[in-house]
Write an enzyme that holds these catalytic residues in place. Structure first.
Site, PDB file in Angstrom:
ATOM      1  N   HIS A   1     -19.130  14.377 -27.018  1.00 60.78           N
ATOM      2  CA  HIS A   1     -18.839  13.441 -28.118  1.00 60.78           C
ATOM      3  C   HIS A   1     -18.740  11.999 -27.664  1.00 60.78           C
ATOM      4  O   HIS A   1     -18.948  11.090 -28.447  1.00 60.78           O
ATOM      5  CB  HIS A   1     -17.569  13.869 -28.855  1.00 60.78           C
ATOM      6  CG  HIS A   1     -16.393  14.080 -27.973  1.00 60.78           C
ATOM      7  ND1 HIS A   1     -16.358  15.057 -27.004  1.00 60.78           N
ATOM      8  CD2 HIS A   1     -15.215  13.430 -27.880  1.00 60.78           C
ATOM      9  CE1 HIS A   1     -15.208  15.012 -26.376  1.00 60.78           C
ATOM     10  NE2 HIS A   1     -14.494  14.028 -26.877  1.00 60.78           N
TER      11      HIS A   1
ATOM     12  N   TYR B   1       0.839  -1.211   0.000  1.00 60.76           N
ATOM     13  CA  TYR B   1       0.000   0.000   0.000  1.00 60.76           C
ATOM     14  C   TYR B   1       0.868   1.253   0.000  1.00 60.76           C
ATOM     15  O   TYR B   1       0.576   2.222  -0.696  1.00 60.76           O
ATOM     16  CB  TYR B   1      -0.923  -0.001   1.233  1.00 60.76           C
ATOM     17  CG  TYR B   1      -1.958   1.103   1.168  1.00 60.76           C
ATOM     18  CD1 TYR B   1      -3.206   0.864   0.594  1.00 60.76           C
ATOM     19  CD2 TYR B   1      -1.686   2.372   1.653  1.00 60.76           C
ATOM     20  CE1 TYR B   1      -4.148   1.870   0.503  1.00 60.76           C
ATOM     21  CE2 TYR B   1      -2.620   3.393   1.564  1.00 60.76           C
ATOM     22  CZ  TYR B   1      -3.855   3.146   0.992  1.00 60.76           C
ATOM     23  OH  TYR B   1      -4.789   4.142   0.900  1.00 60.76           O
TER      24      TYR B   1
ATOM     25  N   ASP C   1       1.419  19.965 -20.640  1.00 65.83           N
ATOM     26  CA  ASP C   1       0.530  18.814 -20.804  1.00 65.83           C
ATOM     27  C   ASP C   1       1.352  17.836 -21.654  1.00 65.83           C
ATOM     28  O   ASP C   1       1.430  17.951 -22.869  1.00 65.83           O
ATOM     29  CB  ASP C   1      -0.772  19.230 -21.496  1.00 65.83           C
ATOM     30  CG  ASP C   1      -1.698  18.038 -21.721  1.00 65.83           C
ATOM     31  OD1 ASP C   1      -1.246  16.893 -21.548  1.00 65.83           O
ATOM     32  OD2 ASP C   1      -2.866  18.257 -22.094  1.00 65.83           O
TER      33      ASP C   1
ATOM     34  N   LYS D   1      -0.020   7.230 -23.393  1.00 66.12           N
ATOM     35  CA  LYS D   1       0.457   7.513 -24.751  1.00 66.12           C
ATOM     36  C   LYS D   1       1.944   7.154 -24.857  1.00 66.12           C
ATOM     37  O   LYS D   1       2.289   5.998 -25.085  1.00 66.12           O
ATOM     38  CB  LYS D   1       0.223   8.993 -25.095  1.00 66.12           C
ATOM     39  CG  LYS D   1      -1.225   9.297 -25.438  1.00 66.12           C
ATOM     40  CD  LYS D   1      -2.023   9.764 -24.273  1.00 66.12           C
ATOM     41  CE  LYS D   1      -3.401  10.266 -24.678  1.00 66.12           C
ATOM     42  NZ  LYS D   1      -4.274  10.441 -23.502  1.00 66.12           N
TER      43      LYS D   1
ATOM     44  N   ALA E   1       1.430  14.612 -22.510  1.00 67.68           N
ATOM     45  CA  ALA E   1       0.978  13.299 -22.977  1.00 67.68           C
ATOM     46  C   ALA E   1       1.913  12.711 -24.045  1.00 67.68           C
ATOM     47  O   ALA E   1       2.245  11.535 -24.013  1.00 67.68           O
ATOM     48  CB  ALA E   1      -0.447  13.407 -23.529  1.00 67.68           C
TER      49      ALA E   1
ATOM     50  N   PHE F   1      -6.761  20.012 -24.994  1.00 64.11           N
ATOM     51  CA  PHE F   1      -7.473  18.844 -25.480  1.00 64.11           C
ATOM     52  C   PHE F   1      -8.801  18.749 -24.728  1.00 64.11           C
ATOM     53  O   PHE F   1      -9.017  19.441 -23.747  1.00 64.11           O
ATOM     54  CB  PHE F   1      -6.633  17.567 -25.349  1.00 64.11           C
ATOM     55  CG  PHE F   1      -7.238  16.450 -26.157  1.00 64.11           C
ATOM     56  CD1 PHE F   1      -7.396  16.588 -27.524  1.00 64.11           C
ATOM     57  CD2 PHE F   1      -7.717  15.302 -25.565  1.00 64.11           C
ATOM     58  CE1 PHE F   1      -8.011  15.605 -28.282  1.00 64.11           C
ATOM     59  CE2 PHE F   1      -8.325  14.304 -26.313  1.00 64.11           C
ATOM     60  CZ  PHE F   1      -8.471  14.455 -27.667  1.00 64.11           C
ATOM     61  N   ASP F   2      -9.695  17.864 -25.174  1.00 63.11           N
ATOM     62  CA  ASP F   2     -11.072  17.900 -24.648  1.00 63.11           C
ATOM     63  C   ASP F   2     -11.177  17.780 -23.131  1.00 63.11           C
ATOM     64  O   ASP F   2     -11.835  18.569 -22.484  1.00 63.11           O
ATOM     65  CB  ASP F   2     -11.953  16.856 -25.365  1.00 63.11           C
ATOM     66  CG  ASP F   2     -11.434  15.430 -25.270  1.00 63.11           C
ATOM     67  OD1 ASP F   2     -10.338  15.219 -24.727  1.00 63.11           O
ATOM     68  OD2 ASP F   2     -12.136  14.508 -25.740  1.00 63.11           O
TER      69      ASP F   2
HETATM   70  N1  F0G Z   1      -3.954  15.751 -22.581  1.00 67.64           N
HETATM   71  C1  F0G Z   1      -3.879  15.400 -23.876  1.00 67.64           C
HETATM   72  C2  F0G Z   1      -3.069  16.226 -24.823  1.00 67.64           C
HETATM   73  C3  F0G Z   1      -4.540  14.252 -24.318  1.00 67.64           C
HETATM   74  O1  F0G Z   1      -4.445  13.904 -25.600  1.00 67.64           O
HETATM   75  C4  F0G Z   1      -5.295  13.497 -23.390  1.00 67.64           C
HETATM   76  C5  F0G Z   1      -6.011  12.309 -23.815  1.00 67.64           C
HETATM   77  C6  F0G Z   1      -5.333  13.906 -22.055  1.00 67.64           C
HETATM   78  C7  F0G Z   1      -4.652  15.047 -21.691  1.00 67.64           C
HETATM   79  C8  F0G Z   1      -6.107  13.138 -21.003  1.00 67.64           C
HETATM   80  O2  F0G Z   1      -5.491  11.950 -20.688  1.00 67.64           O
HETATM   81  O3  F0G Z   1      -7.076  10.146 -21.404  1.00 67.64           O
HETATM   82  O4  F0G Z   1      -5.217   9.683 -19.806  1.00 67.64           O
HETATM   83  O5  F0G Z   1      -7.172  11.005 -19.089  1.00 67.64           O
HETATM   84  N2  F0G Z   1      -6.215  12.029 -25.004  1.00 67.64           N
HETATM   85  C9  F0G Z   1      -6.796  10.834 -25.532  1.00 67.64           C
HETATM   86  C10 F0G Z   1      -6.908  10.933 -27.020  1.00 67.64           C
HETATM   87  C11 F0G Z   1      -7.992  10.312 -24.840  1.00 67.64           C
HETATM   88  O6  F0G Z   1      -7.580  10.080 -27.605  1.00 67.64           O
HETATM   89  O7  F0G Z   1      -6.275  11.812 -27.614  1.00 67.64           O
HETATM   90  P1  F0G Z   1      -6.290  10.626 -20.229  1.00 67.64           P
END
Ligand code: F0G
Length: 459
Positions: free
Chosen positions: A450, A73, A215, A258, A217, A125-126
């Site tokens: 979406h 843990y 960010d 990613k 990713a 991003f979304d």
């Molecule tokens: N930031 C970016 C630039 C992303 O592309 C994503 C996720 C996230 C944050 C959020 O990360 O999914 O681990 O919670 N992008 C995916 C996509 C879902 O399909 O581009 P997450």
């Protein structure tokens, strides 16, 4: 331009069968899914390019790592292995695992934003935009106008628009909670940010005492583009470029699904702000789990420590980005417009150019995504007005900067023949593009619509 397919730098040891439906079966499946690709069952999809997030094939080393994972843990050895790697790559005092990228956003953004505050980014991003809005704050995109010229071969279309950014710094003085640099810039087409641009944004943030958050990713893909396209870095290692990118920022959030080549995982970090780090830790313990596992199993931490290093391997990046470049070259030969030069994690088809008769409020990117599924069982997704949704204040449909259909390429999953099939499908769709119809939303949730909306084709 002929682009040679880069040989896979691995052998395949385990395979998953693909089921190919008939056209009639696909028509029934997409109707059943309310014309929303997120509702399709994966077994009804032949080539799944919905996302490169969590859909990667782990290596034999990572699978071996899963067996070594320490499930204690608190204070698990897998956590300490992960911290050794993050110390080396990023050089931050505080780094914390979380279950995925949006969890990092959830624990960090409310510490920086609230109603009346804004966040500025080269492009949100979304989920990032949603987490800004969930704090009551507002998200402002500030991408270089070069990104909008979809077919121009500009090397760093992911950059912050510096003249506009400077204006925004004055316009919103006293109201800016955080500046976010998204690398690579997903919504602009997986386009990279140059080190020169990141340095300038970093200097401006320092001058205005604003925290700069990476960010991260697709940090490794961004570093690879910097090495390829920015002369100063031709002889640098990917690791050194990554280190400089992180050091120019104060905070980072990372979806490790990613570039860390995982199926689940994320990170959040603060370079030297101890006070913020303590607050972050308190949020993680409340929402994610104790700080040495942050919502993940010990085995996931172990796989992440290995995956972060595999993700920055230059040979792997050359092959990976080579796949997108190969696809891009074949489509270009056919005159099929897409964001170019090719981005890091996917091919972003220009649905606006292919379907000029479908206006943004009838969602050309979504129409093309549905068409690709009907044509060949390929699942991509809209990165355009359908994804963008409504303005949180006026509730009016926003016209997005782009109308893309994104074909995201999972890491180490598909081969050359899969990519060739995408090109064949796109040729057929191009030939009957004028007959393709737009869509109407018949039900939508208030945020991140979406993923869940129901649609129907327009007559
Ligand atoms: N930031 C970016 C630039 C992303 O592309 C994503 C996720 C996230 C944050 C959020 O990360 O999914 O681990 O919670 N992008 C995916 C996509 C879902 O399909 O581009 P997450």
């Amino acid at each position: 331009m002929a682009v040679k397919y880069v040989m896979e730098p691995f052998r395949i040891k385990m395979v998953e069968p693909i089921r190919i439906l008939t056209r009639e079966e696909r028509e029934a499946a997409i109707k059943e899914a309310n014309y929303n690709v997120f509702y399709l069952r994966s077994e009804d999809v032949a080539i799944d390019l919905l996302t490169d997030s969590g859909t990667n094939a782990m290596s034999s080393e990572q699978w071996a790592g899963l067996m070594r994972g320490d499930e204690s843990y608190a204070g698990s050895s897998s956590f300490y292995k992960l911290m050794e790697v993050t110390d080396r790559l990023f050089g931050y005092n505080y780094v914390q695992p979380v279950h995925q990228g949006r969890a990092a956003e959830k624990v960090l953004f409310p510490l920086l934003l609230k109603e009346g505050k804004v966040a500025i980014s080269n492009m949100f991003f979304d989920t990032t935009r949603a987490h800004v809005e969930l704090t009551g704050g507002r998200a402002i995109d500030c991408v270089t106008p070069e990104a909008r010229e979809v077919q121009s071969k500009v090397p760093f279309k992911g950059n912050m628009d510096l003249p506009r950014f400077k204006e925004l710094l004055h316009e919103y003085e006293g109201r800016i909670g955080v500046v976010v640099m998204t690398v690579t810039n997903n919504s602009a087409g997986g386009q990279p940010v140059s080190m020169a641009n990141l340095r300038e944004v970093s200097a401006l943030c320092k001058e205005h005492s604003l925290p700069l958050c990476l960010d991260a990713a697709r940090f490794a893909e961004n570093a690879y583009f910097i090495k390829q396209r920015e002369e100063e870095f031709t002889d640098s290692s990917i690791e050194d470029i990554v280190h400089e990118m992180f050091q120019l920022c104060d905070l980072f959030t990372m979806s490790a699904k990613k570039d860390a080549i995982l199926n689940i995982g994320g990170l959040v970090g603060a370079k030297d702000n101890e006070e913020l780090a303590l607050k972050l830790k308190a949020n993680v313990i409340s929402f994610e789990g104790y700080s040495s596992y942050g919502g993940l199993a010990g085995r996931d931490l172990e796989a992440m420590a290995i995956g972060l290093l595999e993700g920055i391997d230059e040979q792997q990046l050359h092959y990976r980005i080579g796949q997108v470049e190969y696809l891009s070259a074949l489509l270009e030969k056919e005159g099929i417009a897409h964001q170019s030069p090719a981005g890091g994690h996917g091919l972003f088809l220009d649905a606006k150019a292919l379907l000029p008769h479908i206006p943004y409020y009838e969602f050309p990117g979504q129409a093309l995504a549905v068409e690709l599924y009907l044509e060949a069982g390929i699942r991509g997704c809209d990165i355009g007005s359908y994804m963008m949704g409504n303005d949180p204040d006026t509730l009016e449909q926003i016209e997005a900067e782009f109308e893309f259909t994104r074909l995201a390429i999972p890491r180490r999953v598909y081969t050359q023949a899969h990519l060739d099939l995408i090109v064949e499908a796109m040729k057929n769709i191009r030939d009957r593009a004028a007959s393709i119809k737009g869509y109407r939303i018949i039900w939508e949730p208030p945020i991140l619509r979406h993923f869940q909306a129901h649609l129907e084709p327009l007559e």
